[in-house]
Scaffold this active site. Structure first.
Site, PDB file in Angstrom:
ATOM      1  N   CYS A   7       5.251  -1.378  -7.562  1.00  3.84           N
ATOM      2  CA  CYS A   7       4.139  -1.245  -6.629  1.00  3.84           C
ATOM      3  C   CYS A   7       4.289  -0.007  -5.756  1.00  3.84           C
ATOM      4  CB  CYS A   7       4.073  -2.493  -5.748  1.00  3.84           C
ATOM      5  SG  CYS A   7       2.505  -2.683  -4.884  1.00  3.84           S
TER       6      CYS A   7
ATOM      7  N   ASP B 201       6.539 -13.039  -0.949  1.00  2.00           N
ATOM      8  CA  ASP B 201       7.063 -11.814  -0.368  1.00  2.00           C
ATOM      9  C   ASP B 201       7.690 -12.110   0.989  1.00  2.00           C
ATOM     10  OD1 ASP B 201       5.462  -8.504  -0.177  1.00  2.00           O
ATOM     11  OD2 ASP B 201       7.535  -9.134   0.099  1.00  2.00           O
TER      12      ASP B 201
HETATM   13  O1  LIG Z   1       3.955  -1.556  -0.013  1.00  2.00           O
HETATM   14  C1  LIG Z   1       3.310  -1.397   1.017  1.00  2.00           C
HETATM   15  O2  LIG Z   1       3.375  -0.354   1.718  1.00  2.00           O
HETATM   16  C2  LIG Z   1       2.367  -2.476   1.486  1.00  2.00           C
HETATM   17  C3  LIG Z   1       1.604  -2.280   2.647  1.00  2.00           C
HETATM   18  C4  LIG Z   1       0.735  -3.285   3.090  1.00  2.00           C
HETATM   19  C5  LIG Z   1       0.592  -4.464   2.370  1.00  2.00           C
HETATM   20  C6  LIG Z   1       1.339  -4.684   1.204  1.00  2.00           C
HETATM   21  C7  LIG Z   1       2.232  -3.699   0.759  1.00  2.00           C
HETATM   22  N1  LIG Z   1       3.005  -3.898  -0.380  1.00  2.00           N
HETATM   23  C8  LIG Z   1       2.900  -5.120  -1.090  1.00  2.00           C
HETATM   24  C9  LIG Z   1       3.719  -5.224  -2.315  1.00  2.00           C
HETATM   25  O3  LIG Z   1       3.300  -5.865  -3.284  1.00  2.00           O
HETATM   26  C10 LIG Z   1       5.147  -4.716  -2.303  1.00  2.00           C
HETATM   27  O4  LIG Z   1       5.513  -4.337  -3.605  1.00  2.00           O
HETATM   28  C11 LIG Z   1       6.024  -5.882  -1.838  1.00  2.00           C
HETATM   29  O5  LIG Z   1       5.735  -6.120  -0.482  1.00  2.00           O
HETATM   30  C12 LIG Z   1       7.515  -5.593  -2.023  1.00  2.00           C
HETATM   31  O6  LIG Z   1       7.864  -4.448  -1.280  1.00  2.00           O
HETATM   32  P1  LIG Z   1       9.430  -4.032  -1.163  1.00  2.00           P
HETATM   33  O7  LIG Z   1      10.097  -5.045  -0.286  1.00  2.00           O
HETATM   34  O8  LIG Z   1       9.377  -2.658  -0.578  1.00  2.00           O
HETATM   35  O9  LIG Z   1       9.995  -4.032  -2.565  1.00  2.00           O
END
Ligand SMILES: O=C(O)c1ccccc1NCC(=O)[C@H](O)[C@H](O)COP(=O)(O)O
Length: 212
Positions: A8, A127
């Site tokens: 993502c 999440d």
């Molecule tokens: O990724 C972002 O910046 C974000 C911003 C606002 C809402 C959702 C967002 N991401 C959602 C996702 O699906 C991410 O992949 C998920 O939160 C995992 O993130 P990470 O902990 O950095 O792997």
């Protein structure tokens, strides 16, 4: 069973190509302007054009409003939506598209009740954020609070990276994992080497599970 992988927060065409080359199953584009990983509709169109068949194209929204989602659907060839905010079921259902609903796991114990409110969700992305908070935190949540088998696919997200994803899969046995920060050199800038290592760790734990 093979654990699927969504990468993502892709913001560059070269990173989309690297994710596909490493074997990911889905690419997520953040269509939420305050995010450091946000892309415009124009940028999103160029990135999605890099994706071959059989790689799912996911558009991510957070309390975007109907017009913004509709505009994205008219502009982009999205396969799946992801709603990450306070969107009620009827707001998620309104587009006639398959969607994932993000489940805030910072406060454990309410995941099942939360998911029961979205009977038409295609699956859930569990999440580490709190209610109303953004994702992409790079933080894990307590995997012991994983709700286990429910009636739809569960995707594990939050703070995954090449050195913990095998343990995360062994502990939760999700349908898929989702990663953003853990394969980045900087917010929105993916690191091809970390993507490759992440994918090989997923394949390793799946192989070990199959051989057990
Ligand atoms: O990724 C972002 O910046 C974000 C911003 C606002 C809402 C959702 C967002 N991401 C959602 C996702 O699906 C991410 O992949 C998920 O939160 C995992 O993130 P990470 O902990 O950095 O792997």
């Amino acid at each position: 069973m093979r654990t699927r992988v969504k990468i993502c927060g892709i913001t560059r065409e070269a990173d989309a190509r690297a994710a596909v080359a490493a074997g990911c199953d889905a690419v997520g584009l953040v269509l939420h302007a305050p995010s450091p990983r946000a892309v415009t509709l124009e940028q999103a169109g160029l990135i999605l054009a890099q994706l071959p068949p059989f790689v799912t194209r996911v558009g991510l929204f957070m309390d975007a409003g109907t017009d913004a989602v509709q505009a994205a659907l008219e502009a982009l060839p999205l396969d799946l939506l992801q709603f990450h905010g306070h969107e009620p079921p009827e707001a998620c259902d309104a587009f006639g598209m398959d969607y994932l609903k993000a489940v805030p796991m910072a406060e454990p114990g309410w995941a099942r009740a939360f998911m029961a409110r979205y009977p038409r969700a295609r699956g859930f992305l569990l999440d580490s954020h709190g209610p109303g908070q953004a994702g992409g935190t790079g933080r894990t949540f307590d995997w012991a609070s994983w709700p286990g088998d429910v009636d739809r696919p569960l995707i594990l997200a939050g703070g995954l990276h090449p050195d913990n994803v095998a343990a995360a899969i062994a502990r939760t046995r999700p349908w898929a994992v989702d990663v953003s920060s853990g394969v980045e050199a900087a917010p929105g800038i993916k690191d091809p080497g970390r993507i490759t290592r992440f994918m090989s760790e997923v394949r390793r734990v799946d192989r070990e599970s199959a051989d057990a």
